[in-house]
Structure formats: structure tokens, C-alpha cells
Design a protein around this motif. Structure first.
Motif, PDB file in Angstrom:
ATOM      1  N   GLY A 131     -13.893 -41.067  17.737  1.00 48.84           N
ATOM      2  CA  GLY A 131     -13.417 -40.339  16.571  1.00 48.84           C
ATOM      3  C   GLY A 131     -13.167 -38.893  16.930  1.00 48.84           C
ATOM      4  O   GLY A 131     -13.179 -38.513  18.106  1.00 48.84           O
ATOM      5  N   THR A 132     -12.953 -38.055  15.916  1.00 48.38           N
ATOM      6  CA  THR A 132     -12.641 -36.645  16.138  1.00 48.38           C
ATOM      7  C   THR A 132     -13.682 -35.762  15.475  1.00 48.38           C
ATOM      8  O   THR A 132     -13.958 -35.909  14.283  1.00 48.38           O
ATOM      9  N   ASP A 133     -14.250 -34.874  16.244  1.00 43.96           N
ATOM     10  CA  ASP A 133     -15.136 -33.849  15.718  1.00 43.96           C
ATOM     11  C   ASP A 133     -14.275 -32.616  15.502  1.00 43.96           C
ATOM     12  O   ASP A 133     -14.007 -31.851  16.438  1.00 43.96           O
ATOM     13  N   ALA A 134     -13.805 -32.426  14.260  1.00 43.76           N
ATOM     14  CA  ALA A 134     -12.869 -31.332  13.975  1.00 43.76           C
ATOM     15  C   ALA A 134     -13.501 -29.969  14.203  1.00 43.76           C
ATOM     16  O   ALA A 134     -12.822 -29.018  14.602  1.00 43.76           O
ATOM     17  N   GLY A 135     -14.798 -29.861  13.956  1.00 41.68           N
ATOM     18  CA  GLY A 135     -15.462 -28.580  14.129  1.00 41.68           C
ATOM     19  C   GLY A 135     -15.465 -28.123  15.574  1.00 41.68           C
ATOM     20  O   GLY A 135     -15.253 -26.939  15.868  1.00 41.68           O
ATOM     21  N   ALA A 155     -35.921 -42.051  21.106  1.00 45.00           N
ATOM     22  CA  ALA A 155     -34.838 -42.912  20.625  1.00 45.00           C
ATOM     23  C   ALA A 155     -33.513 -42.246  20.960  1.00 45.00           C
ATOM     24  O   ALA A 155     -33.437 -41.041  21.191  1.00 45.00           O
ATOM     25  N   GLY A 156     -32.452 -43.042  20.972  1.00 44.03           N
ATOM     26  CA  GLY A 156     -31.124 -42.523  21.240  1.00 44.03           C
ATOM     27  C   GLY A 156     -30.080 -43.389  20.580  1.00 44.03           C
ATOM     28  O   GLY A 156     -30.306 -44.569  20.303  1.00 44.03           O
ATOM     29  N   ALA A 157     -28.920 -42.805  20.279  1.00 46.47           N
ATOM     30  CA  ALA A 157     -27.829 -43.559  19.653  1.00 46.47           C
ATOM     31  C   ALA A 157     -26.526 -42.827  19.894  1.00 46.47           C
ATOM     32  O   ALA A 157     -26.498 -41.643  20.243  1.00 46.47           O
ATOM     33  N   ARG A 158     -25.421 -43.551  19.699  1.00 42.74           N
ATOM     34  CA  ARG A 158     -24.111 -42.926  19.763  1.00 42.74           C
ATOM     35  C   ARG A 158     -23.225 -43.528  18.690  1.00 42.74           C
ATOM     36  O   ARG A 158     -23.429 -44.663  18.266  1.00 42.74           O
ATOM     37  N   ALA A 159     -22.256 -42.748  18.217  1.00 44.06           N
ATOM     38  CA  ALA A 159     -21.362 -43.190  17.153  1.00 44.06           C
ATOM     39  C   ALA A 159     -20.025 -42.478  17.316  1.00 44.06           C
ATOM     40  O   ALA A 159     -19.938 -41.433  17.979  1.00 44.06           O
ATOM     41  N   PRO A 160     -18.930 -43.018  16.731  1.00 34.07           N
ATOM     42  CA  PRO A 160     -17.621 -42.369  16.856  1.00 34.07           C
ATOM     43  C   PRO A 160     -17.576 -41.015  16.169  1.00 34.07           C
ATOM     44  O   PRO A 160     -18.084 -40.855  15.066  1.00 34.07           O
ATOM     45  N   GLY A 161     -16.949 -40.055  16.834  1.00 37.05           N
ATOM     46  CA  GLY A 161     -16.604 -38.764  16.233  1.00 37.05           C
ATOM     47  C   GLY A 161     -17.729 -38.082  15.508  1.00 37.05           C
ATOM     48  O   GLY A 161     -18.812 -37.866  16.030  1.00 37.05           O
ATOM     49  N   ARG A 162     -17.472 -37.718  14.221  1.00 38.60           N
ATOM     50  CA  ARG A 162     -18.444 -36.974  13.431  1.00 38.60           C
ATOM     51  C   ARG A 162     -19.450 -37.888  12.730  1.00 38.60           C
ATOM     52  O   ARG A 162     -20.304 -37.416  11.988  1.00 38.60           O
ATOM     53  N   THR A 163     -19.345 -39.196  12.938  1.00 35.41           N
ATOM     54  CA  THR A 163     -20.285 -40.105  12.295  1.00 35.41           C
ATOM     55  C   THR A 163     -21.700 -39.841  12.800  1.00 35.41           C
ATOM     56  O   THR A 163     -21.939 -39.871  13.999  1.00 35.41           O
TER      57      THR A 163
END
Length: 226
Positions: A131-135, A155-163
């Protein structure tokens, strides 16, 4: 069969002694569920784990695993089962507790640090997974971590863009000595000195705290990829 020469990624005898009971119990439990029907295990658990560590350390594809390890299908199968059954998480918690006690801390942390970072991805990554992190003007993924104050991963995680990558963090809480609880998403937390024993305010007993450099050091450990 000739004994293979060790690789730098192999476990030492001392490290294997720490984690061997966990893997042995896992295998015994699975065998008991199967009523001990079928062929007995052919490969040594230590060799299997050494093969997994080799892949993790070198980054080679499973099919390129050296021939002096068990077949790559076997090694991958064990890795997938241990991930599904929570064995890796159990080992991580065990080693984290031992290290904390070695540093003179309680086995379980009473404070945690939560942070997120936007990471660029390559053009070959599927659009649905980024995704896109506009900031920050970054096209990629957002990854998040929770650590204790020593920088040890919780713990760790990843998600698209600004999610917000918070799914695994719902179960991560910081528990103070007085029983206080602060849920993930609170940023940085530690027990409040003003909390009295026996107080039961929901989610209370924590105050913001920012120890310098802990997360910055932890950020150096993950790879550059999303």
C-alpha cells in the motif's frame, strides 16, 4: 553414513541442551496422538533444526539445501509443523526468559515497547500485498514489533501501506507487578508508580515511558526487505 562436517549455523551442544526437551516433547505428543502407528521417525531432531537454521542464516531456497542434511521436503515439513503448532514461539519465549534472568530481570517483562515502520517493496511484489504511506511517501508495507526493554522480540507483524499491523498484538499485554495491564497500541508502557496493590481499574496502572535507543537497536536486526 559418514558424519557431516558442521556448518557455522549449527547449534552448539549447550544451546541444543536448552531446547532439546521442547522438541522431544513435541515429537512424543504427536506420536501419542497417532497411537504410535506408522514408521518411527528416521531423522534426528537436532539435524532437522540445524537444517532450518542453515536456511534461515544463508537465505537459500529449500530446494537448494545441501545434500548432507535430510531431504528438503522433510525439513520444510518439520518447519511448517513447528510454526503451526507454536513450537518456534515456545522456543523464543523460553530463550527470552532465560536471557532476561541472566540479565538479572524477571522472566516475564513488566513493560513493553511498540513501534511501526514503513518499508519499501520491489516492483515485483503483488499490489494486493502493499500500500501507500502518504505521510512518508513510501509504497510498500508497514511492519510493527513489540519488544521488552532489553530489545527482545515479543511479537511482530506486517501489513500493506498505512494499515496498522496490530493483529498479533491483540494478545500482547504489558503486566505490571501490581497487576496493571496496557494493551498493544498504547505505544510504550510501564507500571505506574501510583498504582496501589489490589486496584482493578480496567486497562489502568500504566504510564508512557520512553527508554532511549532500545527500539532503534532492535530495528537494525530485521532484513531490509518488506
Amino acid at each position: 553414513m559418514t558424519e557431516r562436517r558442521p556448518y557455522p549455523s549449527d547449534l552448539s551442544d549447550a544451546r541444543w541442551e536448552l531446547i532439546e526437551p521442547v522438541l522431544t516433547d513435541w515429537r512424543a505428543e504427536r506420536r501419542s496422538r497417532a497411537l504410535n502407528i506408522g514408521r518411527p521417525p528416521k531423522h534426528d531432531l537436532r539435524t532437522i533444526l540445524d537444517a532450518i537454521l542453515y536456511v534461515d542464516r544463508t537465505g537459500v531456497q529449500w530446494r537448494y539445501l545441501p545434500h548432507d542434511f535430510p531431504p528438503w521436503e522433510t525439513v520444510y515439513g518439520y518447519s511448517a509443523k513447528w510454526e503451526k503448532d507454536g513450537v518456534f514461539a515456545q522456543l523464543s519465549g523460553l530463550l527470552r526468559s532465560l536471557l532476561r534472568e541472566h540479565e538479572g530481570r524477571n522472566a516475564e517483562p513488566s513493560a513493553c515497547l511498540i513501534d511501526a515502520q514503513s518499508v519499501k517493496t520491489s516492483t515485483s511484489v503483488p499490489a494486493t500485498s502493499q500500500g501507500t504511506d502518504a505521510g512518508k511517501k513510501i509504497v510498500g508495507r508497514k511492519r510493527s514489533i513489540v519488544t521488552d526493554t532489553l530489545g527482545l522480540l515479543l511479537a511482530g507483524a506486517r501489513a500493506p501501506g498505512r494499515t496498522p499491523a496490530v493483529t498479533p498484538f491483540d494478545a500482547v499485554v504489558c503486566r505490571g507487578r501490581q497487576g496493571g495491564v496496557a494493551r498493544a497500541g498504547a505505544g510504550v508502557c510501564r507500571p505506574s508508580a501510583g498504582r496501589t496493590e489490589g486496584s482493578r481499574r480496567a486497562g489502568g496502572g500504566m504510564r508512557p515511558w520512553r527508554p532511549p535507543g532500545t527500539l532503534a537497536r532492535r530495528r537494525c536486526w530485521p532484513g531490509a526487505g518488506g
